[in-house]
Design an enzyme around this catalytic site. Structure first.
Site, short mmCIF file in Angstrom:
data_model
loop_
_atom_site.label_atom_id
_atom_site.label_comp_id
_atom_site.label_asym_id
_atom_site.label_seq_id
_atom_site.Cartn_x
_atom_site.Cartn_y
_atom_site.Cartn_z
N ARG A 125 0.89 -1.10 0.44
CA ARG A 125 0.05 0.28 -0.15
C ARG A 125 1.01 1.01 -0.18
NH1 ARG A 125 -4.60 0.00 4.32
NH2 ARG A 125 -3.34 0.79 5.74
N THR A 172 -1.37 7.49 -0.55
CA THR A 172 -2.91 7.41 -1.00
C THR A 172 -4.06 5.98 -0.26
OG1 THR A 172 -1.74 5.84 -2.73
CG2 THR A 172 -1.98 7.97 -3.50
N ASP A 227 0.56 -3.31 11.95
CA ASP A 227 0.25 -3.74 10.64
C ASP A 227 1.14 -5.37 11.05
OD1 ASP A 227 3.31 -4.21 8.92
OD2 ASP A 227 2.67 -1.75 8.38
N ASP A 279 4.96 -5.77 9.33
CA ASP A 279 6.15 -5.46 10.77
C ASP A 279 6.33 -6.31 11.82
OD1 ASP A 279 6.93 -3.72 8.87
OD2 ASP A 279 5.67 -1.82 10.05
C1 PRP Z 1 -0.84 -5.05 4.61
C2 PRP Z 1 -1.54 -6.03 4.50
C3 PRP Z 1 -2.78 -6.79 3.53
C4 PRP Z 1 -3.35 -4.75 3.43
C5 PRP Z 1 -4.19 -4.34 3.40
O1 PRP Z 1 -0.03 -4.74 3.15
O2 PRP Z 1 -0.56 -7.28 4.72
O3 PRP Z 1 -1.87 -7.05 2.17
O4 PRP Z 1 -2.14 -3.63 3.67
O5 PRP Z 1 -4.23 -2.80 3.08
P1 PRP Z 1 -5.74 -3.06 2.33
O6 PRP Z 1 -6.97 -3.53 2.38
O7 PRP Z 1 -6.01 -1.17 3.04
O8 PRP Z 1 -5.27 -2.87 0.93
P2 PRP Z 1 1.16 -4.21 3.17
O9 PRP Z 1 0.67 -2.99 2.20
O10 PRP Z 1 1.44 -3.00 4.78
O11 PRP Z 1 2.69 -4.79 2.74
P3 PRP Z 1 3.52 -5.40 3.23
O12 PRP Z 1 2.69 -7.16 3.71
O13 PRP Z 1 4.66 -5.39 2.41
O14 PRP Z 1 3.80 -5.09 4.61
N1 URA Z 2 -2.09 -3.73 6.44
C1 URA Z 2 -2.13 -3.62 8.35
O1 URA Z 2 -0.67 -4.14 8.27
N2 URA Z 2 -2.91 -3.51 9.26
C2 URA Z 2 -4.10 -3.33 8.98
O2 URA Z 2 -4.55 -2.24 10.42
C3 URA Z 2 -4.01 -2.82 7.36
C4 URA Z 2 -3.18 -3.10 6.71
#
Ligand code: PRP
Ligand code: URA
Length: 208
Positions: free
Chosen positions: A103, A107, A199, A202
């Protein structure tokens, strides 16, 4: 409209509560994710079709059952990776595809960076896994990518979902059933789920 399955299982609720706790360490967080993924693998595969075949017990011939279709589990990188081992434990011969999305911090829209699927994916049962369904953008875009590769039978599994994400996913992909361990209250101004678990990526990988 696809079905929405919200787990009521006490073991799932117990383990998810440990994951939500901000004092839970990365290693315990990963262990709980592994265990919940196995429990939810059981739920998400509940209605898969089986074929009959003949076998012999030590006493007589009988009819056995085997899964009719190949299964491909597709984690959305990064956080979905933490759910794969729970599936492999229960169904060791599944294939694993990968979709990379993150994400944008400003945005909150998903940015695509990777897609690798087994050749037989279009003829298989696809289970997309990601711990978090927040705005729903990542899940909906991942499923767009799968459909553009010819996949038709797709279901989506997450741990924590926001109402906004469920609504978006059901609107963009009404043919996809959604399985979640919990339906939370809402998103905050940064599009994080409340109460959520923070997160997920993380906490799995010890980054922040
Ligand atoms: C997180 C999570 C989803 C997304 C959900 O990933 O694992 O893929 O956010 O958010 P959304 O429903 O608003 O799209 P992130 O973008 O943080 O990436 P990462 O797994 O690499 O940390
Ligand atoms: N991605 C995450 O990892 N946590 C949230 O709460 C939303 C998006």
């Amino acid at each position: 409209m696809g079905n929405l399955f919200v787990s009521k299982h006490p073991l799932v609720a117990h383990k998810l509560s440990i994951m939500r706790d901000k004092n839970t360490s990365n290693d315990v967080f990963r262990a709980m994710l592994y265990e919940i993924s196995s429990l939810m693998c059981y739920e998400v595969t509940r209605d898969l079709l089986t074929d009959d075949y003949e076998l012999e017990t030590p006493l007589q011939r009988t009819i056995g059952k085997k899964l009719a279709d190949k299964i491909v589990v597709v984690p959305i990188l990064r956080a979905g990776l933490g759910m794969i081992d729970g599936f492999l434990k229960l169904i060791p011969n599944i294939s694993v595809g990968h979709i990379g999305l993150y994400r944008d911090h400003e945005t909150h829209l998903p940015i695509k960076y990777y897609c690798n699927l087994p050749r037989h994916a279009p003829k298989s049962e696809i289970i997309v896994v990601d711990p978090m369904l927040a705005t729903g953008g990542s899940a909906a875009d991942a499923i767009d990518m799968l459909k553009s590769e010819g996949c038709e039978r797709i279901r989506f599994l997450c741990l924590v979902s926001a109402p906004e994400g469920i609504e978006l996913l059901q609107k963009r992909h009404p043919d996809v059933d959604i399985y979640t361990c919990a339906l939370d209250e809402k998103l905050n101004e940064n599009a994080y789920i409340l109460p959520g678990l923070g997160d997920a990526g993380d906490r799995i990988f010890g980054t922040d």
